[in-house]
Write a protein that holds these residues in place. Sequence first.
Motif, PDB file in Angstrom:
ATOM      1  N   THR A   1       5.557   7.168  -3.606  1.00  0.00           N
ATOM      2  CA  THR A   1       4.516   6.370  -4.244  1.00  0.00           C
ATOM      3  C   THR A   1       4.284   5.093  -3.436  1.00  0.00           C
ATOM      4  OG1 THR A   1       5.326   7.252  -6.311  1.00  0.00           O
ATOM      5  CG2 THR A   1       3.784   5.427  -6.443  1.00  0.00           C
ATOM      6  N   MET A   2       5.410   4.434  -3.088  1.00  0.00           N
ATOM      7  CA  MET A   2       5.292   3.183  -2.323  1.00  0.00           C
ATOM      8  C   MET A   2       4.613   3.446  -0.980  1.00  0.00           C
ATOM      9  SD  MET A   2       6.424   0.870  -4.233  1.00  0.00           S
ATOM     10  CE  MET A   2       6.690  -0.548  -3.170  1.00  0.00           C
ATOM     11  N   LEU A   3       5.025   4.525  -0.333  1.00  0.00           N
ATOM     12  CA  LEU A   3       4.476   4.855   0.982  1.00  0.00           C
ATOM     13  C   LEU A   3       2.971   5.116   0.858  1.00  0.00           C
ATOM     14  CD1 LEU A   3       5.429   5.339   3.898  1.00  0.00           C
ATOM     15  CD2 LEU A   3       5.484   7.777   3.356  1.00  0.00           C
ATOM     16  N   CYS A   4       2.623   5.870  -0.150  1.00  0.00           N
ATOM     17  CA  CYS A   4       1.206   6.166  -0.363  1.00  0.00           C
ATOM     18  C   CYS A   4       0.424   4.880  -0.551  1.00  0.00           C
ATOM     19  CB  CYS A   4       1.032   7.050  -1.584  1.00  0.00           C
ATOM     20  SG  CYS A   4       1.430   8.751  -1.229  1.00  0.00           S
ATOM     21  N   LEU A   5       1.008   4.013  -1.379  1.00  0.00           N
ATOM     22  CA  LEU A   5       0.335   2.734  -1.630  1.00  0.00           C
ATOM     23  C   LEU A   5       0.143   1.952  -0.328  1.00  0.00           C
ATOM     24  CD1 LEU A   5       1.921   1.485  -4.968  1.00  0.00           C
ATOM     25  CD2 LEU A   5      -0.465   2.076  -4.534  1.00  0.00           C
TER      26      LEU A   5
ATOM     27  N   TRP B   1      -2.417   3.575   1.867  1.00  0.00           N
ATOM     28  CA  TRP B   1      -3.720   3.338   1.236  1.00  0.00           C
ATOM     29  C   TRP B   1      -4.197   1.919   1.515  1.00  0.00           C
ATOM     30  CZ3 TRP B   1      -7.778   5.595  -0.241  1.00  0.00           C
ATOM     31  CH2 TRP B   1      -8.642   5.069  -1.195  1.00  0.00           C
ATOM     32  N   THR B   2      -3.286   0.965   1.349  1.00  0.00           N
ATOM     33  CA  THR B   2      -3.625  -0.435   1.621  1.00  0.00           C
ATOM     34  C   THR B   2      -4.070  -0.582   3.069  1.00  0.00           C
ATOM     35  OG1 THR B   2      -1.906  -0.993   0.068  1.00  0.00           O
ATOM     36  CG2 THR B   2      -2.763  -2.791   1.414  1.00  0.00           C
ATOM     37  N   LEU B   3      -3.285   0.059   3.946  1.00  0.00           N
ATOM     38  CA  LEU B   3      -3.574  -0.032   5.366  1.00  0.00           C
ATOM     39  C   LEU B   3      -4.963   0.544   5.664  1.00  0.00           C
ATOM     40  CD1 LEU B   3      -1.714  -1.089   7.591  1.00  0.00           C
ATOM     41  CD2 LEU B   3      -1.285   1.291   8.241  1.00  0.00           C
ATOM     42  N   LEU B   4      -5.218   1.703   5.080  1.00  0.00           N
ATOM     43  CA  LEU B   4      -6.504   2.354   5.311  1.00  0.00           C
ATOM     44  C   LEU B   4      -7.654   1.476   4.841  1.00  0.00           C
ATOM     45  CD1 LEU B   4      -5.851   6.076   4.331  1.00  0.00           C
ATOM     46  CD2 LEU B   4      -6.678   5.216   6.518  1.00  0.00           C
TER      47      LEU B   4
ATOM     48  N   ILE C   1     -12.458   0.616  -4.582  1.00  0.00           N
ATOM     49  CA  ILE C   1     -11.888   1.887  -4.131  1.00  0.00           C
ATOM     50  C   ILE C   1     -10.377   1.759  -3.988  1.00  0.00           C
ATOM     51  CG2 ILE C   1     -11.790   3.475  -2.159  1.00  0.00           C
ATOM     52  CD1 ILE C   1     -14.838   2.830  -1.819  1.00  0.00           C
ATOM     53  N   TYR C   2      -9.986   0.608  -3.474  1.00  0.00           N
ATOM     54  CA  TYR C   2      -8.544   0.388  -3.271  1.00  0.00           C
ATOM     55  C   TYR C   2      -7.804   0.434  -4.599  1.00  0.00           C
ATOM     56  CZ  TYR C   2      -4.200  -2.024  -2.162  1.00  0.00           C
ATOM     57  OH  TYR C   2      -2.887  -2.360  -2.044  1.00  0.00           O
ATOM     58  N   LEU C   3      -8.345  -0.304  -5.540  1.00  0.00           N
ATOM     59  CA  LEU C   3      -7.670  -0.362  -6.839  1.00  0.00           C
ATOM     60  C   LEU C   3      -7.652   1.031  -7.501  1.00  0.00           C
ATOM     61  CD1 LEU C   3      -8.888  -3.755  -8.293  1.00  0.00           C
ATOM     62  CD2 LEU C   3      -6.616  -3.159  -7.415  1.00  0.00           C
TER      63      LEU C   3
ATOM     64  N   GLY D   1      -4.399   3.032  -8.437  1.00  0.00           N
ATOM     65  CA  GLY D   1      -4.194   3.570  -9.793  1.00  0.00           C
ATOM     66  C   GLY D   1      -3.845   5.048  -9.740  1.00  0.00           C
ATOM     67  N   LEU D   2      -4.591   5.797  -8.989  1.00  0.00           N
ATOM     68  CA  LEU D   2      -4.342   7.234  -8.881  1.00  0.00           C
ATOM     69  C   LEU D   2      -2.949   7.503  -8.352  1.00  0.00           C
ATOM     70  CD1 LEU D   2      -7.723   8.644  -7.556  1.00  0.00           C
ATOM     71  CD2 LEU D   2      -6.596   9.151  -9.736  1.00  0.00           C
ATOM     72  N   ILE D   3      -2.599   6.753  -7.289  1.00  0.00           N
ATOM     73  CA  ILE D   3      -1.280   6.985  -6.674  1.00  0.00           C
ATOM     74  C   ILE D   3      -0.173   6.674  -7.669  1.00  0.00           C
ATOM     75  CG2 ILE D   3       0.313   6.105  -4.920  1.00  0.00           C
ATOM     76  CD1 ILE D   3      -2.209   5.818  -3.121  1.00  0.00           C
ATOM     77  N   VAL D   4      -0.302   5.496  -8.297  1.00  0.00           N
ATOM     78  CA  VAL D   4       0.751   5.104  -9.242  1.00  0.00           C
ATOM     79  C   VAL D   4       0.811   6.112 -10.401  1.00  0.00           C
ATOM     80  CG1 VAL D   4       1.435   3.349 -10.900  1.00  0.00           C
ATOM     81  CG2 VAL D   4       0.709   2.685  -8.611  1.00  0.00           C
ATOM     82  N   GLY D   5      -0.396   6.469 -10.865  1.00  0.00           N
ATOM     83  CA  GLY D   5      -0.439   7.447 -11.970  1.00  0.00           C
ATOM     84  C   GLY D   5       0.200   8.757 -11.568  1.00  0.00           C
ATOM     85  N   ALA D   6      -0.165   9.248 -10.392  1.00  0.00           N
ATOM     86  CA  ALA D   6       0.396  10.520  -9.927  1.00  0.00           C
ATOM     87  C   ALA D   6       1.905  10.421  -9.803  1.00  0.00           C
ATOM     88  CB  ALA D   6      -0.232  10.896  -8.592  1.00  0.00           C
ATOM     89  N   GLY D   7       2.331   9.286  -9.239  1.00  0.00           N
ATOM     90  CA  GLY D   7       3.791   9.093  -9.090  1.00  0.00           C
ATOM     91  C   GLY D   7       4.472   9.086 -10.439  1.00  0.00           C
TER      92      GLY D   7
END
Lengths: 123, 709
Positions: B23-27, B30-33, B232-234, B238-244
């Motif tokens: 989850t952290m990595l995805c975040l 995502w932030t980087l992107l 889009i970032y938020l 949200g999606l990432i955190v939710g999925a995690g």
Amino acid sequence: MNRVLVIEDNPDNMALMVFLLNKSGYRHVPACDGRSGIEFARQGGFDLVLLDIKLPDMDGNEVLGRIRSMEHGALVPIIAMTSYAMSGDRERLLAAGCNGYVEKPIDPLLVIQHIQAVLAASV
Amino acid sequence: MTAWSAIWSSNTLTRRLTVARSTMLCLFVWTLLIALSLSWNVRNENRAVMLQATSEARGHFNKDVAYRRWVASKGGVYVPVSSKTPPNPYLFHVKNRDITTISGRQFTLVNPAYMTRQVMELSEEQYGVRGHITSLKLMRPENKPDPWERQALEKFDQGALEYTGTALLDGKPYLRFMRPFMTEQRCLLCHAAQDYRIGDVRGGISFSIPLEDYYAIRKTNIVASAFWHLAIYLSGCGLIVGAGYSLKNWLKQREANQNQVAIENKRTVALLSLSQMDASTEEQLLDFSIEKTMQLTDSTRGYIHFYDAVNQRLSLSRWDENTQASCQIAEGVHHFELAKNGVWQRCISQGKAIINNNLEPSGATITLPTMHIELKRHLCLPIVDGETIVGVLGVGNKAQPYTKDDLHQLELFTAGVWQVLKRRRAESELARYRNHLEDLVLERTTELEASRTQLQGYYNEVSGAKVQLELANERLKELDKLKSMFIASMSHELRTPLNAIIGFSSLMLNGMTGDINPEQKDQLQRVLRAGRHLLALITDVIDISKIESKSIEPFASEFDLLDVIDESCANVALQLEEKGLQLVRHIDDEEIILFSDRKRLLQCILNYLSNAMKFTSSGCVEIAVQHDDENVTLCVVDSGSGISSDEMALLFKSFTRLASTSSTTPGTGLGLYLTKKLAEEVLGGRVWAESTPGSGSRFYLQIPKRLQT
């Protein structure tokens, strides 16, 4: 004069009956067993038959039956004489066709009276 | 199992950690992107701004160059001289720089440079776009390049065709744009003095386009882009955190399920092992069950107690090893009345499980007896067999509070344990019965074998006896037949000679054979009497033997009693005459019809009459008859010596002759006995006698009118 056929095997008794009959004015024909008795009966001419029931060659009842089955034997008076003296002998013999019944030992006077009575009844 | 569970647990832990890390990595990615995208957009926006500004500058440049070329092509244009447009001093060497029209108006030649400067001044004034003609080889000092322009001009010397940049001019942002002037033929008209050759870089024109407006647009665009990026970032976060989170929950759920499955598996394996412990004792089974119970619930205490519902007593059967080792209850005192044991009492009486998660001394919900083992948490549940509660199973001191899951596990496990125990008990009971039965069967078999042998013995004996009995029976039947024949034969054979004796002696006495003298007559009379006596004896003996052997059968027929009485009177008439006696009949002439054995009745009457005559020496013999609907009674009365009361008892007995008469009167002694027998057993009646000694006797015979055969 009446003719009487006496069927009796014991010679003493035969002598007694013969004497008694002669004295009482009857003619007689003696037969010492059943067969000769039946033969005499077939020839006929008797007014009475005195029949001993205990005979050496056959039973008196059989002799009675044979005589009764003859043409002129059906009505001839027959008096049975027996020394059995069992209850019912008298009734049985009378029912079988005897006209009289005398128990041995006989009382001569009673026998003559009985013969006279039977003959009187058969006329 | 335990090791496997541990591995499984560590795996799940790793998985859960991985979920967090992912989850952290995805975040992060995502932030980087989003950051990259945003910066790319900003950069693009900048480039767009610069390109537009450059384009504008290029436009200005081209336009100016076009005008310059046009002016240059005309060799300059003349414009009216004004204060703003004085004659160009740098064209002093040009002929006809200033001209005057006929009308006197003064015009001066304006060369491309001069025109350009004037237009640029106007442009700056009106549009804020600054233009500047410059060169490294100056003709006019105003055209001196600033440092940026110098740099550009140096670049042009090296071959660059355009130079752009930004700068703050008077504190405001500007795009700086510069292109070089190439020396053309036309240029030399004015610039020949500067020693230019055609194609040389003669100088350049720089434009400074104000960027404030562009920047305003850029700012708006960037803000919009940033807003969208943020959105889009938020959303992505949200999606990432939710999925995690979902993944974590799913894993957690799966782990819980797997734990459940593992526990159930554990329980099943435990029950399976339990059911296969055929060689173990019940105590071992219980210990094993307790151990498994504790394992299933992570408890450190466990026990199974059985409950005797009839006596309401609880037997503390088994604890876990530790408790059993430290237990302070004395040996043999493991039975308690239920009423004295609170928790267990509640558990059993309510049939419900009880969970106590707070038994710490502070704030304990129940009070434990002193000396009780330390107990922090406790769960107990009833062991149920159908509707009946047969015991209590409990665990204690789990690290965490007991839950319904623990209870559920224990309920299922307990049910299984009880089934195994029940089966075991039933089996051992069966085995006990079977052994007992086998013993019993053996015992019974032995007994039966003995009995059988004995019976066989009996049977053999009985069979022997039966054969003998059958033989004896056969012989008896033969004897009986012989006897009947003998009796009949005797009757005939004995009577036949008597016929001659009695007949002839009667004839002779009647005088039918001629006269006899008195002596002969007396002798013949003796012969006749002896003959008649013998006949009577024979007749009586034969009759009695027939009666006593039950071989006499009544012969019933219908007859008139008066005939029988007549016949009997006729029979005794001779004797009466001889004795000089009178027979008096007290009988009416009406007929009395009987159905009976005529001969035997006659015999009885004759016997009575003979007897009466025998014992009557003078006077008369009387006979009387009475009858009613059912019976007829005959009475024979004599006027003899009578019978004493002592002798009355002996009447009707066989071979009895009364002492008073035996010497004077002839008789067989059988007459009355035979009469009684005939009357009772053949005629179905009775006899009796009355007597007055000295004045005669009365003999009675009563028989039914109809003989029941």
